[in-house]
Design an enzyme around this catalytic site. Structure first.
Site, PDB file in Angstrom:
ATOM      1  N   ARG A   1      31.712 -19.261  -1.332  1.00  0.00           N
ATOM      2  CA  ARG A   1      30.695 -20.151  -1.552  1.00  0.00           C
ATOM      3  C   ARG A   1      31.229 -20.635  -2.958  1.00  0.00           C
ATOM      4  NH1 ARG A   1      30.337 -20.083   3.140  1.00  0.00           N
ATOM      5  NH2 ARG A   1      28.330 -20.064   4.362  1.00  0.00           N
TER       6      ARG A   1
ATOM      7  N   GLU B   1      28.255 -29.232  -2.807  1.00  0.00           N
ATOM      8  CA  GLU B   1      29.082 -29.692  -1.954  1.00  0.00           C
ATOM      9  C   GLU B   1      27.960 -30.789  -1.343  1.00  0.00           C
ATOM     10  OE1 GLU B   1      30.194 -26.905   0.902  1.00  0.00           O
ATOM     11  OE2 GLU B   1      31.387 -25.671  -0.230  1.00  0.00           O
TER      12      GLU B   1
ATOM     13  N   HIS C   1      35.154 -27.748   2.943  1.00  0.00           N
ATOM     14  CA  HIS C   1      34.568 -26.664   3.756  1.00  0.00           C
ATOM     15  C   HIS C   1      34.892 -26.702   5.255  1.00  0.00           C
ATOM     16  CE1 HIS C   1      30.631 -23.658   3.157  1.00  0.00           C
ATOM     17  NE2 HIS C   1      31.665 -23.220   4.209  1.00  0.00           N
TER      18      HIS C   1
END
Length: 358
Positions: A268, A301, A320
């Site tokens: 992440r 993001e 992603h």
């Protein structure tokens, strides 16, 4: 198996698969409601209208990130996530409901992720991205010599779960030396076995690929691992309060102390302190910084258009999507099916992150 399985997923309705589910579990009612967002957006766009009567009746749920409040789904006893990570929904009330068992699709995305990781590493080390730029310019030219081929180089993996094990399998095929770091010790052969679901013929089921295991929960423990003359550092660990900004300025300095390394992040974005990452990438190999980075995750993001990361020549970024393949989706369904069979037999489920009392 009696009950009502509700699926809320950002994919087209899989008619053949649903028929197979119905054949395998004839007493289980199955309802599929498509979450009308792109798969990559489902991490952050979690609102979806579900008819109240369906929520009240649902006993099982398969979802990407649409999670009802337990008061709206009083009969819900089992949630299966079609992804491996749950940090995007871990704050939801269902995670505290003692009656609900929760499993993930850990192991399902591993093959796709590992391919993305090795492909990105090759793209950076063999200057493939630069040659693609030359191709776009219709130029028969040359780029800088490749920094290194992968044979004999050392890869460090932080988080030796399903993803890390498949990466290690591929790295071994490239004749790389693999060392790994976990928060908890894996001291015995039994400790090192993979207890989660995995595709047959993939991963490292017995945990025999790494030449060395490191562990710890302190900065000193992590720094010892980062001091192992790593050529490539792969981050494949969950995001938790303890792992937020795990990699910062000091860690990158240690990583690059003897020679510049590549950093790959499929964990992440917040696992890495992004300002320190940018600074190290701007220094580059000549200035004591990173040789390059491959990032499938960023912080935040989506990555803002004004972020310096976009313009750095030694960075490869994707939004992603490293696990986004048809096979990954099918494996998520397979894990759910395997778990439903195990539930019928009264056996332990795969990939349990929270066990309900009923």
């Amino acid at each position: 198996m009696a009950g009502h399985l509700l699926m809320t997923l950002p994919f087209p309705k899989p008619e053949p698969l649903l028929k197979a589910f119905q054949g395998a579990f004839p007493d289980l009612k199955v309802t599929f409601l498509r979450h009308e967002v792109k798969p990559a957006e489902a991490f952050v766009k979690q609102d979806m209208y579900i008819p109240p009567e369906i929520l009240r009746e649902a006993t099982h749920l398969m979802t990407f990130g649409v999670v009802p409040d337990p008061t709206d789904a009083p009969n819900l006893r089992y949630i299966h996530f079609s992804v491996a990570g749950t940090d995007h929904v871990a704050h939801k009330a269902v995670f505290k409901d003692p009656k609900i068992t929760i499993t993930t699709s850990t192991g399902g995305p591993s093959i796709a992720l590992a391919e993305w990781i090795m492909g990105s590493i090759l793209g950076l080390t063999r200057q493939l991205f630069q040659y693609k730029d030359l191709q776009n310019k219709r130029t028969w030219g040359s780029s800088a010599p490749p920094p290194f081929t992968l044979d004999g180089k050392k890869m460090g993996i932080v988080g030796y779960g399903s993803i890390g094990r498949q990466v290690a399998r591929l790295a071994q095929a490239f004749s790389m030396d693999v060392v790994v770091y976990n928060s908890r010790p894996r001291l015995t052969a039994e400790d090192r076995k993979d207890r989660n679901w995995y595709q047959a013929g993939s991963g490292d089921p017995d945990g025999t690929i790494p030449s060395a295991y490191f562990h710890g929960q302190s900065r000193e423990d992590l720094h010892k691992f980062l001091s192992q003359n790593l050529d490539v550092l792969v981050l494949a660990l969950p995001l938790t309060p303890a792992t937020k900004h795990l990699i910062g300025e000091e860690e990158l300095s240690i990583l690059n102390a003897n020679s510049p390394a590549l950093l790959v992040n499929v964990a992440r974005g917040p696992v890495v302190y992004q300002e320190a990452l940018i600074a190290s990438l701007k220094k580059g190999a000549a200035g004591g910084g990173l040789l390059g980075a491959a990032l499938d995750v960023t912080d935040p993001e989506p990555l803002p258009t004004e972020s310096e990361l976009w313009g750095l020549p030694n960075v490869f970024i994707t939004p992603h999507i490293s696990s986004s393949t048809t096979q990954t989706v099918m494996r998520a369904y397979k894990i759910l099916q395997d778990n439903l069979v195990r539930q019928l037999k009264g056996e332990e489920l795969f990939n349990v992150i929270k066990k309900g009392s009923a």
